[in-house]
Design a protein around this motif. Sequence first.
Motif, PDB file in Angstrom:
ATOM      1  N   SER A 164       0.809  -1.221   0.000  1.00  0.00           N
ATOM      2  CA  SER A 164       0.000   0.000   0.000  1.00  0.00           C
ATOM      3  C   SER A 164       0.844   1.274   0.000  1.00  0.00           C
ATOM      4  O   SER A 164       0.339   2.367  -0.265  1.00  0.00           O
ATOM      5  N   ASP A 165       2.140   1.127   0.292  1.00  0.00           N
ATOM      6  CA  ASP A 165       3.038   2.285   0.282  1.00  0.00           C
ATOM      7  C   ASP A 165       3.530   2.627  -1.125  1.00  0.00           C
ATOM      8  O   ASP A 165       4.179   3.654  -1.327  1.00  0.00           O
ATOM      9  N   VAL A 166       3.242   1.747  -2.080  1.00  0.00           N
ATOM     10  CA  VAL A 166       3.697   1.921  -3.466  1.00  0.00           C
ATOM     11  C   VAL A 166       2.502   2.335  -4.320  1.00  0.00           C
ATOM     12  O   VAL A 166       1.401   1.813  -4.156  1.00  0.00           O
ATOM     13  N   ASP A 167       2.724   3.290  -5.235  1.00  0.00           N
ATOM     14  CA  ASP A 167       1.593   3.731  -6.060  1.00  0.00           C
ATOM     15  C   ASP A 167       1.803   3.557  -7.557  1.00  0.00           C
ATOM     16  O   ASP A 167       0.903   3.834  -8.344  1.00  0.00           O
ATOM     17  N   THR A 168       2.993   3.091  -7.966  1.00  0.00           N
ATOM     18  CA  THR A 168       3.274   2.937  -9.386  1.00  0.00           C
ATOM     19  C   THR A 168       4.155   1.707  -9.602  1.00  0.00           C
ATOM     20  O   THR A 168       5.051   1.438  -8.797  1.00  0.00           O
ATOM     21  N   VAL A 169       3.901   0.993 -10.684  1.00  0.00           N
ATOM     22  CA  VAL A 169       4.683  -0.198 -11.022  1.00  0.00           C
ATOM     23  C   VAL A 169       5.156  -0.098 -12.467  1.00  0.00           C
ATOM     24  O   VAL A 169       4.348   0.088 -13.382  1.00  0.00           O
ATOM     25  N   LEU A 170       6.464  -0.224 -12.667  1.00  0.00           N
ATOM     26  CA  LEU A 170       7.044  -0.268 -14.005  1.00  0.00           C
ATOM     27  C   LEU A 170       7.702  -1.622 -14.201  1.00  0.00           C
ATOM     28  O   LEU A 170       8.461  -2.068 -13.339  1.00  0.00           O
ATOM     29  N   VAL A 171       7.419  -2.269 -15.325  1.00  0.00           N
ATOM     30  CA  VAL A 171       8.047  -3.547 -15.634  1.00  0.00           C
ATOM     31  C   VAL A 171       8.799  -3.436 -16.953  1.00  0.00           C
ATOM     32  O   VAL A 171       8.191  -3.255 -18.007  1.00  0.00           O
ATOM     33  N   ALA A 172      10.108  -3.525 -16.877  1.00  0.00           N
ATOM     34  CA  ALA A 172      10.945  -3.548 -18.075  1.00  0.00           C
ATOM     35  C   ALA A 172      11.048  -4.985 -18.557  1.00  0.00           C
ATOM     36  O   ALA A 172      11.384  -5.879 -17.779  1.00  0.00           O
ATOM     37  N   GLY A 223       0.618   1.876 -13.867  1.00  0.00           N
ATOM     38  CA  GLY A 223       1.558   0.840 -14.265  1.00  0.00           C
ATOM     39  C   GLY A 223       1.705   0.731 -15.768  1.00  0.00           C
ATOM     40  O   GLY A 223       0.728   0.867 -16.498  1.00  0.00           O
ATOM     41  N   PHE A 224       2.934   0.511 -16.206  1.00  0.00           N
ATOM     42  CA  PHE A 224       3.155   0.280 -17.627  1.00  0.00           C
ATOM     43  C   PHE A 224       4.427  -0.521 -17.833  1.00  0.00           C
ATOM     44  O   PHE A 224       5.303  -0.564 -16.962  1.00  0.00           O
ATOM     45  N   ASP A 225       4.513  -1.168 -19.008  1.00  0.00           N
ATOM     46  CA  ASP A 225       5.704  -1.899 -19.397  1.00  0.00           C
ATOM     47  C   ASP A 225       6.615  -0.990 -20.204  1.00  0.00           C
ATOM     48  O   ASP A 225       6.157  -0.043 -20.853  1.00  0.00           O
ATOM     49  N   LEU A 226       7.888  -1.290 -20.183  1.00  0.00           N
ATOM     50  CA  LEU A 226       8.874  -0.524 -20.924  1.00  0.00           C
ATOM     51  C   LEU A 226       9.818  -1.497 -21.607  1.00  0.00           C
ATOM     52  O   LEU A 226      10.334  -2.417 -20.975  1.00  0.00           O
ATOM     53  N   ASN A 227      10.037  -1.311 -22.902  1.00  0.00           N
ATOM     54  CA  ASN A 227      10.910  -2.209 -23.657  1.00  0.00           C
ATOM     55  C   ASN A 227      12.101  -1.447 -24.217  1.00  0.00           C
ATOM     56  O   ASN A 227      11.980  -0.710 -25.187  1.00  0.00           O
ATOM     57  N   ALA A 228      13.233  -1.601 -23.571  1.00  0.00           N
ATOM     58  CA  ALA A 228      14.507  -1.138 -24.119  1.00  0.00           C
ATOM     59  C   ALA A 228      15.498  -2.292 -24.060  1.00  0.00           C
ATOM     60  O   ALA A 228      16.694  -2.104 -23.881  1.00  0.00           O
ATOM     61  N   ALA A 229      14.944  -3.512 -24.179  1.00  0.00           N
ATOM     62  CA  ALA A 229      15.732  -4.746 -24.162  1.00  0.00           C
ATOM     63  C   ALA A 229      16.641  -4.788 -22.927  1.00  0.00           C
ATOM     64  O   ALA A 229      16.180  -4.515 -21.825  1.00  0.00           O
ATOM     65  N   CYS A 230      17.923  -5.091 -23.129  1.00  0.00           N
ATOM     66  CA  CYS A 230      18.816  -5.274 -21.991  1.00  0.00           C
ATOM     67  C   CYS A 230      19.143  -3.981 -21.262  1.00  0.00           C
ATOM     68  O   CYS A 230      19.699  -4.014 -20.158  1.00  0.00           O
ATOM     69  N   CYS A 232      17.632   0.128 -16.602  1.00  0.00           N
ATOM     70  CA  CYS A 232      18.189   1.472 -16.371  1.00  0.00           C
ATOM     71  C   CYS A 232      17.259   2.546 -16.918  1.00  0.00           C
ATOM     72  O   CYS A 232      17.129   3.626 -16.317  1.00  0.00           O
ATOM     73  N   TYR A 233      16.610   2.278 -18.044  1.00  0.00           N
ATOM     74  CA  TYR A 233      15.606   3.210 -18.565  1.00  0.00           C
ATOM     75  C   TYR A 233      14.460   3.364 -17.561  1.00  0.00           C
ATOM     76  O   TYR A 233      14.008   4.479 -17.273  1.00  0.00           O
ATOM     77  N   ALA A 234      13.976   2.244 -17.046  1.00  0.00           N
ATOM     78  CA  ALA A 234      12.844   2.278 -16.119  1.00  0.00           C
ATOM     79  C   ALA A 234      13.231   2.941 -14.798  1.00  0.00           C
ATOM     80  O   ALA A 234      12.432   3.673 -14.201  1.00  0.00           O
ATOM     81  N   GLY A 291      23.386  -0.320 -18.658  1.00  0.00           N
ATOM     82  CA  GLY A 291      22.710  -1.344 -19.449  1.00  0.00           C
ATOM     83  C   GLY A 291      22.863  -1.068 -20.935  1.00  0.00           C
ATOM     84  O   GLY A 291      22.970   0.078 -21.356  1.00  0.00           O
ATOM     85  N   PHE A 292      22.853  -2.141 -21.738  1.00  0.00           N
ATOM     86  CA  PHE A 292      22.998  -1.989 -23.181  1.00  0.00           C
ATOM     87  C   PHE A 292      22.475  -3.240 -23.877  1.00  0.00           C
ATOM     88  O   PHE A 292      22.550  -4.336 -23.331  1.00  0.00           O
ATOM     89  N   GLY A 293      21.912  -3.059 -25.061  1.00  0.00           N
ATOM     90  CA  GLY A 293      21.401  -4.219 -25.777  1.00  0.00           C
ATOM     91  C   GLY A 293      20.679  -3.830 -27.047  1.00  0.00           C
ATOM     92  O   GLY A 293      20.977  -2.802 -27.663  1.00  0.00           O
ATOM     93  N   ALA A 294      19.711  -4.665 -27.441  1.00  0.00           N
ATOM     94  CA  ALA A 294      19.017  -4.494 -28.717  1.00  0.00           C
ATOM     95  C   ALA A 294      18.458  -3.088 -28.837  1.00  0.00           C
ATOM     96  O   ALA A 294      17.991  -2.492 -27.876  1.00  0.00           O
ATOM     97  N   GLY A 295      18.552  -2.570 -30.032  1.00  0.00           N
ATOM     98  CA  GLY A 295      18.030  -1.231 -30.284  1.00  0.00           C
ATOM     99  C   GLY A 295      18.838  -0.391 -31.241  1.00  0.00           C
ATOM    100  O   GLY A 295      18.278   0.245 -32.086  1.00  0.00           O
ATOM    101  N   LEU A 296      20.149  -0.363 -31.128  1.00  0.00           N
ATOM    102  CA  LEU A 296      20.903  -0.697 -29.930  1.00  0.00           C
ATOM    103  C   LEU A 296      20.682   0.398 -28.905  1.00  0.00           C
ATOM    104  O   LEU A 296      20.915   1.579 -29.201  1.00  0.00           O
TER     105      LEU A 296
END
Length: 324
Positions: A81-89, A115-122, A126-128, A309-314
């Motif tokens: 209940s102390d958390v109000d936002t969720v990000l999933v990379a 809440g939302f997902d984030l895709n910056a691969a590997c 760090c983006y999230a 972090g670094f990966g696809a995208g690049l």
Amino acid sequence: MTRLRQSQGAAATRILGIGSSQPERVVTNDDLSKIMDTNDEWIRDRVGITERRVAGPKDTVVSMAVEAGAKAIAAAGLTPSDVDTVLVANCTTTVPIPNAAAQVAELVGVKGAGGFDLNAACAGFCYALAAASDMVRAGSAGRVLVIGSEKLTDVVDPVDRSTAIIFADAAGAMVVGPSDEPGIGPVAWGTAGDLVEMITMPNDRYIFQEGQSVFRWATTKIAPIAMRALELAGVQPSDVDVLIPHQANLRIVEAIAKRLRKNGAREDMVVADDIVTSGNTSSASIPMAMDHMRAEGRVHSGDVALLIGFGAGLSYAGQVVICP
């Protein structure tokens, strides 16, 4: 003229807690040698891995994220209940809808969360982490659960030795919240979109990567980005206690550390090597490495850590943080 009200957030942010999750099944190099043309010495020499964790039938991006997220919240001394936002990379969910974040929030107990997902691969974690920090500082979030969760074995050809020896499954999480003193530095991020063909998913089935090209890019381009993150945070290479790069390949990790030491980093700087027993877990690798290093006594509260972090995208992203 109508004037809109603007939210005002915290002066600074920090990491409040860390957690991670791995499947139970361990797959060794000898296990892989029974199903493809490879062996333990060949794998160790090229990528530094001795074993990795592989998801079972009940392990999913969501289930691993829930376990890691719950541990991070508990480690922070908080309740859901102390958390109000969720990000999933992540970059390995089997379907684009529904997103993982909404499911994770519900199952962890963060009711009604943004809440939302984030895709910056590997580079995703760090983006999230950067997004979460900026959200808290802007006042659009109070405390954010940031998770990197990947089930890479869903998108890896199980008999392709160029990828099957590397990738594994896991989740890592951190809780980001307000702080009187800065505990998360500015992000140094970017993309090399002209090189996207180096890591792709042809036919939306299996990951393909030009291994040697990726290796050359990472060993030459990532250390300068790490130096930029240090500059943005106003710290010197000699201030860094812990280096936690994305666990892509042990040779890449060692090359980045060597370049940083040539630029002033200390010889006693601790360097993450979670790749050896966890494999490459994409967006999960950085938070999980920090969690494992803390459990092993290699990382301590107050240490200055450089994440990159670094990966696809690049895609690439890095920041300096103070370990919780």
